[in-house]
Design a protein around this motif. Sequence first.
Motif, short mmCIF file in Angstrom:
data_model
loop_
_atom_site.label_atom_id
_atom_site.label_comp_id
_atom_site.label_asym_id
_atom_site.label_seq_id
_atom_site.Cartn_x
_atom_site.Cartn_y
_atom_site.Cartn_z
N MET A 41 5.66 49.48 -116.55
CA MET A 41 6.55 49.28 -115.41
C MET A 41 7.40 48.04 -115.61
O MET A 41 8.60 48.04 -115.32
CB MET A 41 5.74 49.15 -114.11
CG MET A 41 5.18 50.43 -113.60
SD MET A 41 4.37 50.11 -112.03
CE MET A 41 2.96 51.15 -112.16
N GLU A 42 6.78 46.97 -116.10
CA GLU A 42 7.51 45.73 -116.36
C GLU A 42 8.62 45.98 -117.37
O GLU A 42 9.76 45.53 -117.18
CB GLU A 42 6.55 44.66 -116.87
CG GLU A 42 7.23 43.35 -117.22
CD GLU A 42 6.28 42.36 -117.85
OE1 GLU A 42 6.58 41.16 -117.79
OE2 GLU A 42 5.26 42.78 -118.43
N ASP A 43 8.32 46.69 -118.45
CA ASP A 43 9.32 47.00 -119.46
C ASP A 43 10.47 47.81 -118.86
O ASP A 43 11.64 47.56 -119.16
CB ASP A 43 8.70 47.77 -120.63
CG ASP A 43 7.76 46.91 -121.46
OD1 ASP A 43 7.82 45.67 -121.34
OD2 ASP A 43 6.95 47.49 -122.21
N SER A 44 10.14 48.77 -118.00
CA SER A 44 11.18 49.60 -117.37
C SER A 44 12.08 48.76 -116.48
O SER A 44 13.30 48.92 -116.48
CB SER A 44 10.55 50.71 -116.54
OG SER A 44 9.85 51.60 -117.35
N ILE A 45 11.48 47.85 -115.71
CA ILE A 45 12.25 47.00 -114.82
C ILE A 45 13.18 46.09 -115.62
O ILE A 45 14.37 45.96 -115.31
CB ILE A 45 11.32 46.19 -113.90
CG1 ILE A 45 10.63 47.12 -112.91
CG2 ILE A 45 12.09 45.10 -113.17
CD1 ILE A 45 9.50 46.47 -112.14
N ILE A 46 12.63 45.47 -116.65
CA ILE A 46 13.45 44.56 -117.46
C ILE A 46 14.57 45.32 -118.14
O ILE A 46 15.72 44.86 -118.16
CB ILE A 46 12.56 43.81 -118.48
CG1 ILE A 46 11.65 42.83 -117.74
CG2 ILE A 46 13.41 43.09 -119.52
CD1 ILE A 46 10.60 42.19 -118.59
N SER B 81 16.01 48.05 -117.12
CA SER B 81 17.00 48.42 -116.09
C SER B 81 17.87 47.23 -115.72
O SER B 81 19.08 47.37 -115.52
CB SER B 81 16.29 48.96 -114.85
OG SER B 81 15.63 50.15 -115.14
N LEU B 82 17.26 46.06 -115.62
CA LEU B 82 18.05 44.86 -115.30
C LEU B 82 19.03 44.52 -116.41
O LEU B 82 20.17 44.13 -116.15
CB LEU B 82 17.11 43.67 -115.04
CG LEU B 82 16.33 43.72 -113.74
CD1 LEU B 82 15.31 42.58 -113.70
CD2 LEU B 82 17.25 43.66 -112.54
N ILE B 83 18.60 44.68 -117.65
CA ILE B 83 19.50 44.43 -118.78
C ILE B 83 20.66 45.42 -118.76
O ILE B 83 21.83 45.04 -118.95
CB ILE B 83 18.73 44.49 -120.11
CG1 ILE B 83 17.78 43.30 -120.22
CG2 ILE B 83 19.69 44.54 -121.30
CD1 ILE B 83 16.79 43.39 -121.37
N GLU B 84 20.37 46.68 -118.51
CA GLU B 84 21.42 47.69 -118.43
C GLU B 84 22.39 47.38 -117.29
O GLU B 84 23.60 47.48 -117.45
CB GLU B 84 20.82 49.08 -118.23
CG GLU B 84 20.15 49.64 -119.45
CD GLU B 84 21.14 49.93 -120.57
OE1 GLU B 84 22.16 50.57 -120.30
OE2 GLU B 84 20.88 49.49 -121.70
N ARG B 85 21.85 47.00 -116.15
CA ARG B 85 22.69 46.72 -114.98
C ARG B 85 23.55 45.48 -115.20
O ARG B 85 24.66 45.38 -114.68
CB ARG B 85 21.81 46.55 -113.74
CG ARG B 85 22.55 46.20 -112.48
CD ARG B 85 23.48 47.33 -112.06
NE ARG B 85 24.22 47.00 -110.88
CZ ARG B 85 25.53 46.73 -110.85
NH1 ARG B 85 26.22 46.73 -111.97
NH2 ARG B 85 26.13 46.45 -109.72
N SER B 86 23.07 44.54 -115.98
CA SER B 86 23.82 43.30 -116.18
C SER B 86 25.11 43.52 -116.97
O SER B 86 25.95 42.63 -117.02
CB SER B 86 22.94 42.27 -116.89
OG SER B 86 22.70 42.66 -118.22
#
Length: 80
Positions: free
Chosen positions: A13-18, A20-25
């Motif tokens: 889950m942590e990997d998925s969140i990170i 997603s944040l990188i993609e969104r940035s």
Amino acid sequence: LDLNNIRNSLMRMEDSIIFSLIERSQYRINASVYEASCPQLGDFRLHELKSAGSNGCLGDWYIYQTECLHAQGRRYQHPT
């Protein structure tokens, strides 16, 4: 319950969140989404948001509606 399974699940889950944040940035900030008292929401929705502690921006409304949908589907009672 096995702690190793829980740990592995949380790490995924942590990997998925990170990720997603990188993609969104990579996207620019859309300032109009964060403007207070968004007129497109209308008085009722603005009142609903502000009573929940928001400044009435469109982004908060989107998050609020997502959380309402998850609550209706009992996502908060059954996280799987």
